[in-house]
Design a protein around this motif. Structure first.
Motif, PDB file in Angstrom:
ATOM      1  N   THR A   5      -4.009   8.224  19.364  1.00  0.00           N
ATOM      2  CA  THR A   5      -4.702   7.497  20.428  1.00  0.00           C
ATOM      3  C   THR A   5      -5.805   8.388  20.972  1.00  0.00           C
ATOM      4  O   THR A   5      -5.566   9.554  21.304  1.00  0.00           O
ATOM      5  N   ILE A   6      -7.020   7.850  21.039  1.00  0.00           N
ATOM      6  CA  ILE A   6      -8.170   8.612  21.509  1.00  0.00           C
ATOM      7  C   ILE A   6      -8.259   8.474  23.028  1.00  0.00           C
ATOM      8  O   ILE A   6      -8.460   7.365  23.549  1.00  0.00           O
ATOM      9  N   PRO A   7      -8.109   9.563  23.770  1.00  0.00           N
ATOM     10  CA  PRO A   7      -8.128   9.467  25.233  1.00  0.00           C
ATOM     11  C   PRO A   7      -9.522   9.168  25.772  1.00  0.00           C
ATOM     12  O   PRO A   7     -10.536   9.427  25.108  1.00  0.00           O
ATOM     13  N   HIS A   8      -9.533   8.600  26.980  1.00  0.00           N
ATOM     14  CA  HIS A   8     -10.793   8.346  27.696  1.00  0.00           C
ATOM     15  C   HIS A   8     -11.760   7.495  26.871  1.00  0.00           C
ATOM     16  O   HIS A   8     -12.975   7.719  26.889  1.00  0.00           O
ATOM     17  N   ALA A   9     -11.225   6.531  26.123  1.00  0.00           N
ATOM     18  CA  ALA A   9     -12.084   5.727  25.256  1.00  0.00           C
ATOM     19  C   ALA A   9     -11.510   4.332  25.111  1.00  0.00           C
ATOM     20  O   ALA A   9     -10.296   4.136  25.118  1.00  0.00           O
ATOM     21  N   SER A  10     -12.406   3.360  24.956  1.00  0.00           N
ATOM     22  CA  SER A  10     -12.012   1.990  24.662  1.00  0.00           C
ATOM     23  C   SER A  10     -12.295   1.718  23.190  1.00  0.00           C
ATOM     24  O   SER A  10     -12.184   2.617  22.351  1.00  0.00           O
ATOM     25  N   HIS A  11     -12.688   0.482  22.879  1.00  0.00           N
ATOM     26  CA  HIS A  11     -12.817   0.051  21.489  1.00  0.00           C
ATOM     27  C   HIS A  11     -13.824   0.903  20.704  1.00  0.00           C
ATOM     28  O   HIS A  11     -13.578   1.260  19.549  1.00  0.00           O
ATOM     29  N   GLY A  12     -14.939   1.252  21.309  1.00  0.00           N
ATOM     30  CA  GLY A  12     -15.937   2.093  20.637  1.00  0.00           C
ATOM     31  C   GLY A  12     -15.592   3.562  20.779  1.00  0.00           C
ATOM     32  O   GLY A  12     -16.406   4.389  21.201  1.00  0.00           O
TER      33      GLY A  12
ATOM     34  N   LEU B  46       0.827  -1.201   0.000  1.00  0.00           N
ATOM     35  CA  LEU B  46       0.000   0.000   0.000  1.00  0.00           C
ATOM     36  C   LEU B  46       0.860   1.249   0.000  1.00  0.00           C
ATOM     37  O   LEU B  46       1.863   1.333   0.706  1.00  0.00           O
ATOM     38  N   ARG B  47       0.435   2.232  -0.794  1.00  0.00           N
ATOM     39  CA  ARG B  47       1.157   3.498  -0.873  1.00  0.00           C
ATOM     40  C   ARG B  47       0.247   4.687  -0.573  1.00  0.00           C
ATOM     41  O   ARG B  47       0.563   5.820  -0.926  1.00  0.00           O
ATOM     42  N   HIS B  48      -0.864   4.427   0.064  1.00  0.00           N
ATOM     43  CA  HIS B  48      -1.789   5.490   0.407  1.00  0.00           C
ATOM     44  C   HIS B  48      -1.421   6.080   1.772  1.00  0.00           C
ATOM     45  O   HIS B  48      -0.807   5.406   2.590  1.00  0.00           O
ATOM     46  N   PRO B  49      -1.837   7.318   2.043  1.00  0.00           N
ATOM     47  CA  PRO B  49      -1.731   7.820   3.413  1.00  0.00           C
ATOM     48  C   PRO B  49      -2.597   6.951   4.333  1.00  0.00           C
ATOM     49  O   PRO B  49      -3.752   6.652   4.012  1.00  0.00           O
ATOM     50  N   ILE B  50      -2.035   6.536   5.450  1.00  0.00           N
ATOM     51  CA  ILE B  50      -2.732   5.630   6.368  1.00  0.00           C
ATOM     52  C   ILE B  50      -2.736   6.236   7.762  1.00  0.00           C
ATOM     53  O   ILE B  50      -1.702   6.689   8.254  1.00  0.00           O
ATOM     54  N   LEU B  51      -3.901   6.233   8.392  1.00  0.00           N
ATOM     55  CA  LEU B  51      -4.044   6.666   9.780  1.00  0.00           C
ATOM     56  C   LEU B  51      -4.451   5.468  10.625  1.00  0.00           C
ATOM     57  O   LEU B  51      -5.417   4.774  10.308  1.00  0.00           O
ATOM     58  N   LEU B  52      -3.704   5.222  11.694  1.00  0.00           N
ATOM     59  CA  LEU B  52      -4.030   4.179  12.661  1.00  0.00           C
ATOM     60  C   LEU B  52      -4.597   4.851  13.907  1.00  0.00           C
ATOM     61  O   LEU B  52      -3.997   5.792  14.443  1.00  0.00           O
ATOM     62  N   VAL B  53      -5.750   4.352  14.360  1.00  0.00           N
ATOM     63  CA  VAL B  53      -6.426   4.968  15.499  1.00  0.00           C
ATOM     64  C   VAL B  53      -6.702   3.905  16.555  1.00  0.00           C
ATOM     65  O   VAL B  53      -7.220   2.825  16.244  1.00  0.00           O
ATOM     66  N   GLY B  54      -6.348   4.206  17.792  1.00  0.00           N
ATOM     67  CA  GLY B  54      -6.605   3.286  18.890  1.00  0.00           C
ATOM     68  C   GLY B  54      -7.249   4.003  20.054  1.00  0.00           C
ATOM     69  O   GLY B  54      -7.098   5.215  20.223  1.00  0.00           O
ATOM     70  N   GLY B  55      -7.991   3.247  20.864  1.00  0.00           N
ATOM     71  CA  GLY B  55      -8.550   3.797  22.083  1.00  0.00           C
ATOM     72  C   GLY B  55      -7.565   3.639  23.224  1.00  0.00           C
ATOM     73  O   GLY B  55      -6.935   2.588  23.367  1.00  0.00           O
TER      74      GLY B  55
END
Length: 272
Positions: free
Chosen positions: A242-249, A208-217
């Motif tokens: 990383t999204i603070p104060h958050a889990s999987h959802g 893959l050569r696209h811009p990629i964003l990885l997001v986690g809780g």
């Protein structure tokens, strides 16, 4: 934003219908939901993103409003990716689109990017639910939940599944609209049993050569973080938040931070 306020559209592609909601104009942002969800899952993303983008959220084949009530071979990552590529061609008029996938939907999104790279403008993977090739298998909750569903113990089955993927006590704390959505899609878990040992090939993803964003809780179960670590190390053009104060959802628990991460990411790209 009550779910009934989301307008529903339907388009017919090959042997299936795609039910979806959309709002806004501009570059297309395609939102791919995960297990037990449907387009209603994105209720807190659509109002924020739609002033700047055409936000399109489909329900995958076999999910509400035409949810499968028994195991069905048409329910698979490969089929869903094929469906969504056809849908992306349709809504984007053959132009590349931003694709965001959450949990199981991240597997669908990644498969889309690998199979149809010309249709992808950017790729966002939020707490991907797939196992990475070489990663040890972990005990699956699907068989136990399927047995509970077969006995009609829907609430108990869904509670076990949701708490396994999100963390103990999550189901008890869920709001009414979310529980309604999950119950509407309960029996899709019968088809997911065949997916428990699926994994992705990092060598394929490295193409893959696209811009990629990885997001986690920040509070997500550790297995999601370990997969994000592996992806961050293996892939090019990657950024991570990383999204603070958050889990999987995370998009529901902290929509303000989640939405801002998307706005910032998309803002790094200019229109083609």
């Amino acid at each position: 934003m009550p779910s009934q306020s989301l307008p529903e559209f339907t388009t017919h592609l090959d042997d299936s219908s795609v039910h979806y909601t959309e709002a806004g104009t501009g570059d297309v942002v395609l939102l791919i939901h995960g297990s037990l969800c449907d387009y209603r899952y994105w209720r807190w993303q659509i109002p924020t993103l739609s002033p700047s983008y055409r936000v399109v959220a489909p329900s995958l084949r076999g999910f509400w409003p035409e949810a499968f009530q028994r195991e069905d071979a048409r329910f698979s990552i490969e089929q869903h990716a094929e469906d969504m590529l056809a849908f992306a061609r349709h809504i984007g008029q053959e132009q590349p689109v931003h694709i965001l996938g959450h949990s199981r939907g991240a597997h669908v999104a990644l498969e889309m990017a690998c199979a149809g790279p010309e249709l992808v403008r950017s790729l966002t993977l939020a707490d991907p639910g797939f196992r990475i090739g070489g990663e040890p298998s972990s005990p699956s909750v699907h068989t136990r939940v399927a047995a509970l569903l077969d006995r009609g113990e829907i609430e108990q089955g869904l509670s076990e599944f949701v708490d396994t993927v999100n963390g103990p006590g999550t189901w008890r704390q869920m709001v009414g609209w979310f529980k309604t959505m999950v119950k509407d899609n309960a029996y899709t878990l019968l088809s997911q049993i065949r997916e428990v040992d699926l994994s992705i090939d990092l060598a394929r993803a490295r193409q893959l050569r696209h811009p990629i964003l990885l997001v986690g809780g920040a509070n997500s179960p550790a297995r999601y973080g370990s997969r994000l670590d592996a992806l961050e190390k293996a892939l090019d053009c990657v950024s991570r938040v990383t999204i603070p104060h958050a889990s999987h959802g995370m998009n529901l628990a902290n929509p303000k931070a989640f939405n801002q991460a998307l706005v910032d990411f998309f803002g790094t790209m200019t229109s083609p």
